[in-house]
Structure formats: C-alpha cells, structure tokens
Design a protein around this motif. Structure first.
Motif, PDB file in Angstrom:
ATOM      1  N   PRO A 185      81.550 144.899  56.186  1.00  0.00           N
ATOM      2  CA  PRO A 185      80.177 144.413  55.986  1.00  0.00           C
ATOM      3  C   PRO A 185      79.947 143.810  54.611  1.00  0.00           C
ATOM      4  N   GLY A 186      80.549 144.372  53.576  1.00  0.00           N
ATOM      5  CA  GLY A 186      80.376 143.795  52.247  1.00  0.00           C
ATOM      6  C   GLY A 186      80.969 142.403  52.140  1.00  0.00           C
ATOM      7  N   TYR A 187      82.120 142.184  52.788  1.00  0.00           N
ATOM      8  CA  TYR A 187      82.717 140.855  52.805  1.00  0.00           C
ATOM      9  C   TYR A 187      81.815 139.869  53.535  1.00  0.00           C
ATOM     10  N   CYS A 188      81.257 140.280  54.657  1.00  0.00           N
ATOM     11  CA  CYS A 188      80.368 139.385  55.417  1.00  0.00           C
ATOM     12  C   CYS A 188      79.129 139.024  54.611  1.00  0.00           C
ATOM     13  N   LEU A 189      78.595 139.997  53.875  1.00  0.00           N
ATOM     14  CA  LEU A 189      77.394 139.737  53.089  1.00  0.00           C
ATOM     15  C   LEU A 189      77.660 138.709  51.999  1.00  0.00           C
ATOM     16  N   HIS A 190      78.746 138.881  51.259  1.00  0.00           N
ATOM     17  CA  HIS A 190      79.044 137.939  50.174  1.00  0.00           C
ATOM     18  C   HIS A 190      79.551 136.615  50.721  1.00  0.00           C
ATOM     19  N   LYS A 191      80.178 136.641  51.878  1.00  0.00           N
ATOM     20  CA  LYS A 191      80.601 135.393  52.505  1.00  0.00           C
ATOM     21  C   LYS A 191      79.388 134.564  52.904  1.00  0.00           C
TER      22      LYS A 191
END
Length: 795
Positions: A754-760
C-alpha cells in the motif's frame, strides 16, 4: 592433584585465555560433587538424548512423527533439573557440530539452535566452552546463506555473553516481562490468536487454561530476583552462595530489590558494550558483580561463604495473551493497545514526531493542548513583528527594552517532519530491499530479524503474533496484515514504535467450518490440511520436528486434559514449545500475498477485490446447454461438462522475460496454489491447474476425458465465455466462509505494498509514463510479503 575452581577475581586477563578441553573435563567432574563415575553417567545420558535428536532429523517413518519435538523438550527439562547437565550438553553439542560441519551440514543449524538455548538457560558455562562455540560460529561466515546469517547472529550473541555472562538470559527476561530499567528499555509481548470456528472448543479451552496457569504465577519482584541471581552466578560460578543470596533477597523490600536489579542491569550492559578485549571486559564485569554480591550479603549481616554447588535459576515463561479471533480488526486493536500501554506514560510517547491521534482521542487538558490545528498564519516568526513581544522572551513587556534586544529574534517553533518522506523510508524497514519488485524471483527470502543483541538502534517494543489453526487462519492473517499496512501507509502509527513478528503453529481439528464445505463447494473436498506448515517443514527440519509435530499433538493433549480433568500447569508443554519457538525463531520466510478481482454475472453488481495467501479454488458447474444455443468451436463439444473459459496469463521464466499467452478451454474447475509442493521449487509464482474436458473417439464411440493443464504465472485472468448464463463459484484459502458465487471473471496478480501504491499515485502526476518508478518508489518494496518466522530459514 585435586581439581580447583577458577576465581575470576584472582586471575589476570592473560590467564583467562589458558583454557583447554582437559581442564573443562576435570571441572565438570568436580561439579558433580561425586565420583568420576557419576559424571560419566550424567554425560552419557545427555549424549544419548543428543543422538536421539540427531536421529529424529533423519527419520521420516510415521512411527517417529508422533514423538517429534519431545526429545528436545525432555533434553532441556534435564538441564533445568540439574544445572551441571548444561555444561555436558554444551560440550557434546560443540563436538557434534564439528562432526556435522564435515559430513552432515543439515545438522548444523538445529544443533546450533539447541546450543544457544542451552547457553541462555545455563547457570554457569566455562569460558573455554564459550570460546569454542564462538569460534565455530565465526567459521560459518564462509558458508552460504542461511548458515553465514545465523552464524553471524550467534557470534554476536556469544561475544556479548563472553564479555558479560548472563546477558542473554537477562535481556530475555527483561523484554518478555517488561521489567522497567534505564539501561535496556526493551519490551516484548506474545499474542496468540485462534479462530474458534476452525479449532474445537476443547482445544481453545486447553490453550486458555494452560496460558492462564502460567501467567498467574508471574510477579515482577520474583523475575527481578531471578535476573539478579542468574547474572551473579553466571559470572562468579561456585564462588557465590545462591541459597544465601536468595534468602537475603526474599527479606528485602520492593524498592531495595529494584535498586539491586537496576545496578545489575547497568553493570551488564556497560560490560556488554565495552570497547575492551573480551578477557579484560570479562574480568572487570566479574569484579563489579563480586563487589555487589558482597554488598547484598553484608546488608543482612551475613558472611558470603562459597556454596560449592551451582543452583538452577529457572527461565520464566513469557507474558502471553490469548485471543479468540472473532473481529477482523482485533489484531490492529491489540497492537495499538500494547503500544499505548507501553509508551503512553513515557516521554517517548509524548514527544513522538508522529501524530498519535489515531491511537487515542485527547481526554485531558494536556493532550488537548498538544493537538495541532491547521490555521492560516500571517506571522513571520520574528518577534519584532509580533503583537505580544513577551512571547519570544522570558521578560515582562514592561521590562522589555527594544535597544538591548537583537533586531531579529526567532520564536521557538515546532519542526514537523514530512509525513510522506517518513512513510516512504519506514515502509522499507519490514523487508529486505535486496529483492523486491519484479526482480525477486526466489520463492522465499530468508534473513535476520532485528535481534535484541545487535549494535544498531532498535525499536523499543516487539509484538510477536502467533496464529494457531489451519490454512484458513493464514488467509485471515493476510487480510489483517494488508489492512494494517494500509493504515500505516496513510499514517505511521505502529511502524515507528513497534517491531512486528509473525509465527505460525499448525493445528488440525475434527471441527469443520460453519458451512459444510463438501456440500457448498465440491472442489474443496474438505481439504483443511496445513500446506504452509508442510512447506516450512520441508525447508526447515527443525521447524518440522518441533512445530509441525503440534498439528495433531495439541488436539490429543486437549482431549487428555478434558478426560482427566487436570490442568497442565506443572509441565505446560504447549506453552514451553511456543516459548521456544518465539525465542529462537529468528529467520523469516516471506510469502507473496495475491490480490484477486471478481466480476459477477449481474452487471449492476460492483466488482469485488480480495486477497489470498494459500489457494484459490474455482468450481464450474456441470450443466448442459441447449444445442441451438451453442457455437461450434475447436476442441469443444456442443454439449458436455463444464463451461468455456478464456485464459490470459504472463508466463514465468528464470530469465525474467515476460511473455503473455492466451488460450481457450472447456473445463470443470481450476485450482491456483501459491505455496510450492516441495522445497525444491524456488520461484514466486502461482501453480494453476485447470481440469480441461477433451473429446476423443475410439472403437466404443465418443468419450469425454478430463486432462490437467498446468501453468506457472504471477498474473492471470480467466473469463467465462459460455453463452448459457453459467458462472463460477470461487473459494479463497480453503475457507468456506469466503465463497463468491455467480463469478464470470477472475483477475489475479501479486498484491502491491500500500505504501508503494500511495507514493506511486502521487508521483504519477509528474511523469507521463505511469509504469515508470521515480524517486523513492525505485527503492520501496513493491509487493506485499507476509513474513513467517522459522528457526533456520531455507536450507
């Protein structure tokens, strides 16, 4: 010549290095306070127990499976009854490790694990045995993983133990029971979660009764006294009288015991992190504890006479909390409650950089004052521009003289760190960044947990989550872990304060799911086996011996306790094995969580997304379509079993080259397995088995046969192309409570962090190519992995 016991106070640092095996044997015979024959018998008994453990690692017959794990448990019980047995055990294990290094490498890590646990429990170990164990662990640094990883960790622990004997025991008791001190403020807690819908009521009652019987005996002052006595005896050996010391401590008030405890911990931690050589640090440590020991004994107006006999100091069972997992958010709630209770009254919690508003609502004036509101400020921050000049100084407005003050004075401000950058950096702490994203092709990663004894900065709290049950509870754990990571991606509440570890104990039960799986979902066939534990047992023989054996043993012990009506408080086997697992299970094995998207036959129904960890089963009903409603296609009959589906997937290859393939098939069902069938398979992928219906013509006529199509993929999409209004019925992780009906499309892919998706998503506003990773997203974990701790990792 009579043997003598070495006194640390009368030996120089050079004399500590003059150790040999002959001296150790003489010392051990003296420890038995009997004839040399008694020492030989005791050593032979320990030797037989160690050989039984070694034979257990190679036996695969069903007759040996029922007793797996019992040999190790009984061996450690022998060392608890007689502290001198620990010396024999350490000596024998070092000899067996030297032999295993040459011929049987798969014995090394189980025996080394047993050795370290014996050293932690030992009342006293001669320094020459510590040195031999340390040299053996250093020799493992030239081996491949995980041998070098485990060897390095244990070498660090042994070096600390040589400098400050008893530090491993001391830190373990302090952490597990939350004993407050200034030198080592680390705290651990064990959470055991069991799903009452998956295991029987008698198993739940047996677990709850055993845990309550252990926790009811825990008193902080008793644990502090254990730490004081064990640390002094581990350093001084037989030169201290533990019986006399115990009598003195029992008569001391609470504040005096706390003062002695604080002093012992301070001395041990100072010696552990000393920059001096091992022998010099060891000698100074023993000298300080000798002075403290004399002070404690003299306070009772007694003479400190040697006892000439070691005494066992028990290792208390850890603080365990048992929960029936009925609410989906129970894991998050308990973790937040643990952090809040641990840090709520401390300065670290009050002055934390992160906002704690998600953890608790402000209930008093102090918390309300700390709440920050978003307002439009016209203040430049310069005192001269402010209306109230007294805010920037400690003087009153009447005493303020503008000429004496500097022209520009900055007011005290609160610097708020960027929440986005903090989240981006902290998200990567859970995983090893050496293998993330599309480049990670090894099936399971192994690595080191953040152990208590390394020199880098550690988080002050550790939550060890143990789930008990079959594969269904692991699917529930995957959902809870995803929910937790989504919360942490928005705001780091637990990541900055808590080190989270997961453990799995398989338990099978005759109790079935709330809905009969065989009737609702025929393809499931009541398959409630523990596939993940079987895989962990195939890659970790020590997990197979100690934890996989509990799969059928826990229900049997629960039946025995129910029939006899007696509680197992005297010898809590389940608690002992669980404690051993969480204490020595350092190596995480990571499993990919997969995301699945369902499209239903009713177009007005929205698509549903879910995740699974173990398995996805799809059942295609055996219905017949009218002949006039069917189309003639290749490899398809006009009427028959199953339905027509279209499959599109990305083929997995060792070369990491992506190739998209498609085909159509008529099938009756399919199974997607995320757990490999054996330890030899090392690719992160889904094993998809499709039951295809084919027609063949022979002398007896036309016949329909079912053949299996096997593909390996990480991304797959399956759509129903039948015009008869057919649909699929899908079950996730073998759980009959997670069944989706009327499904016409399944799309499976690895679940993203989820953190990767948010910053992506935030970075995509500044680039044209949405698939390109820029900034911190290049270094962040891309896929969401669930780490399950084992003893040795992958062998």
């Amino acid at each position: 010549m009579e043997p003598t016991v070495r006194d640390p106070l009368n030996e120089t640092a050079a004399e500590w290095e003059k150790k040999d095996a002959g001296d150790t044997m003489v010392l051990q015979e003296y420890y038995t306070t009997g004839s040399p024959g008694a020492a030989a018998n005791a050593e032979a008994d320990i030797q037989r127990s160690v050989q039984a453990i070694i034979r257990e690692l190679d036996q695969e017959q069903p007759a040996f499976r029922c007793s797996r794990g019992m040999f190790r448990w009984t061996l450690h019980k022998k060392t608890e009854r007689d502290p001198y047995n620990n010396i024999f055990l350490v000596k024998i294990l070092i000899s067996e490790l030297e032999l295993a290094r040459k011929d049987n490498k798969h014995y090394i890590l189980p025996l080394l694990n047993t050795l370290m646990y014996a050293i932690i429990q030992a009342a006293y170990i001669p320094d020459d045995l510590h040195e031999k164990a340390y040299k053996f662990c250093k020799g493992l640094l030239s081996f491949a993983k995980p041998y070098c990883t485990v060897g390095h960790e244990y070498a660090v622990m042994l070096k600390a133990e040589r400098k400050a004997p008893g530090v491993l025991y001391q830190r373990l008791v302090i952490s597990e029971h939350g004993l407050k001190n200034d030198a080592f403020p680390h705290c651990e807690k064990i959470f055991i979660f069991a799903d009452p819908d998956l295991i029987s009521e008698e198993v739940c009652n047996a677990l709850c009764d055993e845990i309550q019987s252990v926790n009811s005996n825990e008193i902080p002052t008793v644990n502090m006294a254990h730490v004081i006595k064990h640390t002094i005896q581990a350093a001084l050996g037989e030169t201290c009288n533990i019986s006399r010391l115990d009598e003195v401590l029992q008569n001391k008030p609470y504040n005096v015991i706390v003062r002695y405890f604080q002093e012992v911990v301070a001395i041990t931690e100072q010696s552990c992190f000393s920059s001096e050589e091992v022998t010099a640090a060891h000698w100074k440590h023993s000298s300080k504890l000798q002075q403290l020991y004399k002070t404690i004994i003299s306070s009772a107006h007694q003479v400190a006479s040697p006892s000439k006999r070691l005494q066992n100091i028990p290792l208390p069972n850890p603080d365990i909390s048992f929960f029936m997992w009925k609410e989906d958010d129970l894991l998050w709630q308990e973790l937040v409650r643990f952090v809040k209770n641990r840090l709520g009254s401390s300065q670290d919690f009050v002055n934390s950089d992160s906002d704690n508003s998600e953890m608790s609502e402000p209930t008093d004036s102090s918390n309300v004052e700390q709440t920050r509101f978003s307002v439009l400020s016209t203040d430049s921050g310069i005192v001269r521009d402010c209306g109230d000049l007294s805010l920037g100084n400690d003087v009153s407005p009447a005493e303020y003289n503008e000429e004496k003050q500097p022209k520009l004075v900055r007011r005290g401000c609160l610097k708020k760190k960027s929440c986005d950058s903090d989240n981006a950096l902290l998200l990567s702490e859970i995983y090893d960044n050496t293998a993330t994203g599309d480049d990670m092709k090894l099936q399971r990663k192994f690595g080191s947990n953040a152990m208590l004894f390394t020199l880098k900065q550690q988080k002050l709290s550790t939550a060890r989550v143990v789930v008990i049950g079959n594969d269904c509870i692991l699917g529930r754990l995957a959902n809870a872990f995803l929910s937790l990571r989504k919360r942490e991606a928005r705001r780091c509440v637990l990541t900055t304060k808590l080190n989270l570890q997961f453990y799995y104990i398989p338990v099978t039960s005759e109790k079935q799911n709330p809905v009969s799986a065989g009737k609702v979902f025929p393809l499931l066939r009541n398959d409630l086996s523990c596939e993940l534990s079987r895989y962990l047992g195939s890659i970790d023989p020590w997990y197979n011996s100690n934890i996989n054996s509990l799969r059928n043993m826990i229900p049997e012990l629960a039946k025995m306790s129910t029939s006899s009506g007696q509680q197992s408080g005297a010898d809590p086997f389940i608690v002992d094995v669980t404690s051993y697992y969480v204490r020595m299970g350092y190596q995480p094995v990571c499993f990919q969580i997969y995301s699945v998207k369902f499209t239903f036959i009713d177009e007005t129904t929205e698509c549903v997304s879910d995740v699974f960890l173990i398995q996805l089963d799809a059942d295609l009903p055996e219905l017949k379509c009218p002949k006039e409603a069917t189309l003639s296609r290749k490899r398809i009959t006009s009427e028959g079993w199953g339905m027509q589906i279209a499959v599109a997937y990305k083929k997995i290859a060792l070369s990491n080259r992506e190739s998209t393939r498609q085909f159509a098939s008529r099938c009756t069902g399919l199974v997607m397995k995320a757990i490999p069938s054996n330890g030899a398979e090392d690719l992160v992928c889904l094993d998809v088995n499709i039951s295809e219906v084919t027609n063949k013509t022979n002398l007896s006529g036309r016949a329909s046969l079912i053949e299996n199509i096997k593909i390996k993929t990480s991304h797959v999409k399956i759509e129903v192309q039948d015009s008869c209004g057919k649909s699929m019925k899908v079950c996730l992780d073998k759980d009959s409570r997670r069944i989706y009906k009327d499904v016409v499309s399944i799309e499976v892919s690895p679940c993203l962090e989820p953190g990767y998706c948010l910053h992506k998503m935030r970075a995509s506003r500044f680039i044209q190519n949405e698939n390109e990773d820029i900034g911190l997203t290049k270094y962040m974990p891309k896929c969401l992995l669930l780490p399950i701790n084992t003893f040795t990792g992958i062998l």
